[in-house]
Design a protein around this motif. Structure first.
Motif, PDB file in Angstrom:
ATOM      1  N   GLY A 245       0.806  -1.212   0.000  1.00 60.73           N
ATOM      2  CA  GLY A 245       0.000   0.000   0.000  1.00 60.73           C
ATOM      3  C   GLY A 245       0.838   1.261   0.000  1.00 60.73           C
ATOM      4  O   GLY A 245       0.569   2.215  -0.740  1.00 60.73           O
ATOM      5  N   GLY A 246       1.864   1.298   0.835  1.00 53.48           N
ATOM      6  CA  GLY A 246       2.736   2.460   0.880  1.00 53.48           C
ATOM      7  C   GLY A 246       3.505   2.660  -0.408  1.00 53.48           C
ATOM      8  O   GLY A 246       3.763   3.801  -0.829  1.00 53.48           O
ATOM      9  N   LEU A 247       3.869   1.566  -1.089  1.00 54.15           N
ATOM     10  CA  LEU A 247       4.591   1.681  -2.353  1.00 54.15           C
ATOM     11  C   LEU A 247       3.703   2.272  -3.441  1.00 54.15           C
ATOM     12  O   LEU A 247       4.159   3.083  -4.256  1.00 54.15           O
ATOM     13  N   VAL A 248       2.432   1.858  -3.470  1.00 55.64           N
ATOM     14  CA  VAL A 248       1.494   2.431  -4.441  1.00 55.64           C
ATOM     15  C   VAL A 248       1.381   3.933  -4.242  1.00 55.64           C
ATOM     16  O   VAL A 248       1.428   4.717  -5.200  1.00 55.64           O
ATOM     17  N   THR A 249       1.250   4.364  -2.999  1.00 56.33           N
ATOM     18  CA  THR A 249       1.126   5.798  -2.716  1.00 56.33           C
ATOM     19  C   THR A 249       2.373   6.549  -3.171  1.00 56.33           C
ATOM     20  O   THR A 249       2.282   7.626  -3.776  1.00 56.33           O
ATOM     21  N   ALA A 250       3.559   5.996  -2.891  1.00 54.78           N
ATOM     22  CA  ALA A 250       4.805   6.664  -3.264  1.00 54.78           C
ATOM     23  C   ALA A 250       4.950   6.772  -4.776  1.00 54.78           C
ATOM     24  O   ALA A 250       5.346   7.826  -5.300  1.00 54.78           O
ATOM     25  N   LEU A 251       4.629   5.721  -5.491  1.00 55.50           N
ATOM     26  CA  LEU A 251       4.769   5.740  -6.953  1.00 55.50           C
ATOM     27  C   LEU A 251       3.746   6.671  -7.595  1.00 55.50           C
ATOM     28  O   LEU A 251       4.050   7.384  -8.550  1.00 55.50           O
TER      29      LEU A 251
END
Length: 414
Positions: A94-100
């Motif tokens: 989830g955090g990776l999706v937000t960052a990308l």
């Protein structure tokens, strides 16, 4: 990559995630990076792969040092252009999706990834480089045994033979995971918790440690010769390359983190001198090492989450700091089993005023009592800081306590 080129389902998922993130922020529940990404992924499970497509991705993983090394590596690669990164440490899908999604046009992504989740996440990211820091005990009630984690990482790396691995050759378990890789850059970054590497992960036999070297008695496994290493003044690289290395972040552990970050940046095409200069300018990482003035006191906030992290943090204590505040919680993010406190050597705190805080301060107080360390208990971290002798105060906290303290200090400073 531009998010409007995503299919309608993906764009709708991102919009829903943005709404969830906004709701988390306005209600004071947190930054919303994780919940926003989770909502988006629930609507489009392919979103992480779609957002990573077309980018050069570097993944940073390991038990300790992920957020710091990621911050350093992002600074080094920013010398090449825009970088997408999860700078606040939200290191699951989830955090990776937000960052990308937040840096849709950035051609490079530097992502901290939880070591337990990396085998699955790597399939979606297809990273160009994986930085492997260390493997040690962590959150005993929800993280696997260290040899099991090493086997999972080793199997994952075998499925990505074209990925370049930048690995810490001083850590037995990290080195074993990367030992068979065809493309690897070894970095002598230090190993801060030898107690977690007493037996060989491949044979079960004893690991023999000598100055500057280690080897297994029961398997052809030994410390690889490093391509990158540090001394007290400089970073040394391939072909005799050398440059001064004086990181703004304290301690030998951060010299090792810096070496790993620079090695990975150079592998991605960064100029080694420019990368080194960028890394040395990093002075704070998501609140870690932050200094806050409170009347006659200057509090420095240190994060420590497990025995290796605590032992490293204790080496960073300022000799001039006569006071230490230790805050420990036992929430899900911390692990509810705090028996690891008994593996921490608290002797560096002798001669200081020590105050135990946090939701599990009673557990901590028992440990400090058996360590013959005089201490007091307090429920208010700000009051505990003010109860210390004037001057520098070291504040050490595990994860959720660290988050609480930073929010509290933010409110105190208006």
């Amino acid at each position: 990559m531009d998010t409007p080129t995503l299919p309608p389902r993906s764009r709708a998922a991102l919009a829903a995630g943005a709404t969830a993130r906004w709701g988390s922020r306005v209600t004071g529940r947190g930054a919303g990076s994780t919940i926003g990404g989770r909502v988006a992924l629930s609507l489009d499970p392919s979103l992480l792969r779609r957002l990573a497509d077309g980018r050069r991705v570097v993944v940073v993983t390991g038990t300790n040092g992920k957020t710091t090394t990621t911050r350093m590596l992002a600074a080094a690669l920013a010398t090449l252009g825009p970088v997408a990164t999860n700078s606040e440490g939200a290191n699951m899908a989830g955090g990776l999706v937000t960052a990308l999604a937040a840096a849709a046009d950035a051609p490079i992504a530097v992502l901290e990834v939880d070591e337990l989740h990396l085998p699955r996440i790597a399939e979606a990211l297809q990273p160009a480089v994986i930085v492997l820091l260390n493997v040690s005990r962590d959150q005993l009630d929800r993280v696997g045994e260290t040899h099991q984690i090493e086997r999972q990482l080793r199997a994952m790396l075998a499925r990505h033979p074209h990925t370049l691995v930048v690995a810490n050759c001083d850590d037995v378990l990290a080195a074993s995971a990367a030992y068979d890789c065809a493309r690897v850059q070894w970095v002598a970054a230090g190993e801060g918790w030898a107690g977690d590497s007493v037996s060989c992960p491949r044979s079960g036999e004893v690991i023999v440690c000598e100055p500057g070297h280690w080897h297994s008695r029961g398997a052809p496994l030994q410390r690889p010769k490093p391509h990158w290493w540090t001394d007290n003044e400089a970073l040394h690289g391939p072909d005799g390359w050398r440059a001064p290395l004086r990181p703004a972040l304290p301690g030998e552990v951060n010299r090792g983190n810096a070496a790993l970050a620079i090695a990975a940046a150079v592998a991605m095409g960064a100029d080694p001198v420019a990368a080194t200069q960028a890394v040395t300018l990093v002075s704070e990482v998501a609140g870690r090492y932050r200094k806050v003035r409170l009347g006659e006191h200057t509090a420095r906030i240190l994060l420590a989450k497990n025995p290796a992290g605590w032992q490293q943090a204790l080496t960073l204590l300022d000799p001039a700091a006569a006071g230490c505040v230790i805050a420990v919680n036992g929430r899900e993010a911390d692990g509810q089993d705090l028996s690891w406190l008994w593996d921490v050597d608290f002797s560096p705190m002798v001669t200081r005023t020590v105050i135990a805080c946090g939701e599990r301060r009673a557990d901590l107080a028992v440990r400090l009592t058996y360590a013959d360390l005089p201490h007091a208990c307090g429920s208010d971290v700000i009051a505990a800081i003010r109860a210390c002798p004037p001057g520098p105060v070291e504040v050490l906290a595990n994860y959720s306590a660290f988050v609480q303290i930073n929010r509290l200090l933010q409110r105190v400073h208006g």
